[in-house]
Design an enzyme around this catalytic site. Structure first.
Site, PDB file in Angstrom:
ATOM      1  N   ARG A  58       0.801  -1.215   0.000  1.00  0.00           N
ATOM      2  CA  ARG A  58       0.000   0.000   0.000  1.00  0.00           C
ATOM      3  C   ARG A  58       0.842   1.276   0.000  1.00  0.00           C
ATOM      4  NH1 ARG A  58      -2.736  -4.137   2.090  1.00  0.00           N
ATOM      5  NH2 ARG A  58      -0.646  -4.542   2.849  1.00  0.00           N
ATOM      6  N   THR A  59       1.815   1.352   0.913  1.00  0.00           N
ATOM      7  CA  THR A  59       2.544   2.613   1.099  1.00  0.00           C
ATOM      8  C   THR A  59       3.405   2.912  -0.135  1.00  0.00           C
ATOM      9  OG1 THR A  59       2.627   2.005   3.428  1.00  0.00           O
ATOM     10  CG2 THR A  59       3.970   3.868   2.754  1.00  0.00           C
ATOM     11  N   LYS A  86      25.437  -4.726  -0.695  1.00  0.00           N
ATOM     12  CA  LYS A  86      26.890  -4.968  -0.827  1.00  0.00           C
ATOM     13  C   LYS A  86      27.657  -4.334   0.326  1.00  0.00           C
ATOM     14  CE  LYS A  86      26.640  -4.446  -5.841  1.00  0.00           C
ATOM     15  NZ  LYS A  86      27.050  -3.461  -6.857  1.00  0.00           N
ATOM     16  N   ARG A 108      11.400   3.671   3.771  1.00  0.00           N
ATOM     17  CA  ARG A 108      10.910   2.683   4.762  1.00  0.00           C
ATOM     18  C   ARG A 108      12.114   1.858   5.185  1.00  0.00           C
ATOM     19  NH1 ARG A 108       5.717  -1.223   4.650  1.00  0.00           N
ATOM     20  NH2 ARG A 108       4.810   0.763   5.237  1.00  0.00           N
ATOM     21  N   HIS A 136       4.834   5.609  11.663  1.00  0.00           N
ATOM     22  CA  HIS A 136       4.405   5.495  10.261  1.00  0.00           C
ATOM     23  C   HIS A 136       3.478   6.692  10.049  1.00  0.00           C
ATOM     24  CE1 HIS A 136       3.185   3.995   6.482  1.00  0.00           C
ATOM     25  NE2 HIS A 136       2.869   2.745   6.781  1.00  0.00           N
TER      26      HIS A 136
HETATM   27  N1   CP Z   1      -0.205  -0.140   6.003  1.00  0.00           N
HETATM   28  C1   CP Z   1       0.964  -0.400   5.422  1.00  0.00           C
HETATM   29  O1   CP Z   1       2.006   0.173   5.748  1.00  0.00           O
HETATM   30  O2   CP Z   1       0.907  -1.342   4.425  1.00  0.00           O
HETATM   31  P1   CP Z   1       2.152  -1.767   3.523  1.00  0.00           P
HETATM   32  O3   CP Z   1       3.130  -2.489   4.425  1.00  0.00           O
HETATM   33  O4   CP Z   1       1.583  -2.658   2.444  1.00  0.00           O
HETATM   34  O5   CP Z   1       2.766  -0.521   2.957  1.00  0.00           O
END
Ligand code: CP
Length: 311
Positions: A58-59, A86, A108, A136
């Site tokens: 999603r993100t 590496k 991320r 998040h």
């Molecule tokens: N909610 C969320 O962070 O989903 P993803 O891990 O798919 O990005």
């Protein structure tokens, strides 16, 4: 108000006014997404790098779509496709991405604090797409956006967050946003996953979902973060589901109009039953749709500041 941040690293950093400003900007961008021509030129000629060292559906996808709708050029890299594999350090990788004229980096990472570490070393804007069990922030923003859109307000709502609070960055970002905007937050789960120290956030704690369920305006169910748990925090998923899973019988005790939320990925039969995930209280797919508008707003606002600083 005037937005002054080149980075979005944590909702703990933001004032209530800044959070509302992002939500209002996202509401305008949601309108853009409903037009026949869904693109605006706000980031034309600019480059966004989507750097995901952990898995995401999603993100990652919604940041990419958000950047495309703002007319930016987008490059996606992952841990395995980068020279992190590496042995290159995160700082060197980030500096090299900036040397390739990245204007915005969405990161991320499994390490809490990784986005702040690079944000302090780069002129490019840095957006935290989830760092370890820290925060998040865009998930927290899209969750409160969805609550506000559906229920018309945040102040005074009773929001239950159920499950693995201890390891959840989604829970932390939700707690910050909701308490700053005046909601009452109730953290629900076994004592091993909802330790008493969370009371310092201003949230209430309950270890009994059945007792608090009928009073909730929103119930936000979290995934068990097996990847961050170094030990067993409950006997098994069957026992967890029997005490904390939102099954059809429990859902029947929800207030009319209460929202069922989940950040995804969902585990049907554990955090919630399939009939509840697809049922009338569920806004789980609205959350995903709203994530796009929220991420457009964040890229637009932080991009405006980062690009000004570069000029
Ligand atoms: N909610 C969320 O962070 O989903 P993803 O891990 O798919 O990005």
């Amino acid at each position: 108000m005037i937005w002054t941040r080149k980075d979005l690293l944590a909702l703990s950093d933001l004032s209530a006014e800044e959070i509302v400003f992002v939500l209002d900007t996202a509401a305008e961008f949601k309108g853009v997404g409903q037009r026949r021509l869904k693109k605006v030129p706000s980031l034309r000629g600019k480059t966004l790098i989507n750097f995901f060292v952990e898995a995401s559906t999603r993100t990652r996808t919604s940041f990419e779509l958000a950047a495309v709708r703002l007319s930016a050029d987008v490059v996606n890299i992952t841990a395995t496709s980068s020279s992190l594999s590496k042995g290159e350090s995160l700082k060197d990788t980030a500096k090299n991405l900036e040397a390739l004229a990245a204007d915005l980096i969405v990161l991320r990472h499994s390490a809490s604090g990784a986005p702040r570490f690079i944000a302090e070393r780069l002129q490019a804007g840095v957006i935290n797409a989830g760092d370890g069990s820290h925060e998040h922030p865009t998930q927290g923003l899209l969750d409160v956006f969805t609550m506000r859109e559906r229920l018309g307000r945040i102040e005074g709502l009773k929001v239950g967050i159920v499950g693995d609070i201890r390891f959840s960055r989604v829970a932390r970002s939700n707690i910050w946003a909701l308490t700053k905007l005046g909601a009452e937050v109730i953290l629900i789960g076994p004592p091993t996953l909802v330790p008493r120290e969370f009371e310092r956030t201003g949230a209430r704690i309950s270890h009994r979902l059945d007792e608090v369920l009928p009073e909730l305006d929103v119930v936000n169910l979290l995934r068990i973060q097996h990847e961050r748990q170094k030990a067993g925090y409950f006997p098994g998923t069957g026992e967890y589901a029997s005490l904390f899973g939102l099954n059809a019988a429990r859902a029947a005790r929800l207030k009319p109009g209460a929202l069922v939320m989940h950040p995804g990925p969902i585990h049907r039969g554990i955090e919630l039953d399939g009939s509840v995930a697809d049922g009338p209280h569920s806004v789980i797919l609205d959350q995903v749709t709203n994530g796009l508008a929220v991420r457009m707003a964040v890229l637009f606002l932080c991009g405006s500041v980062a690009l000004k600083e570069e000029a």
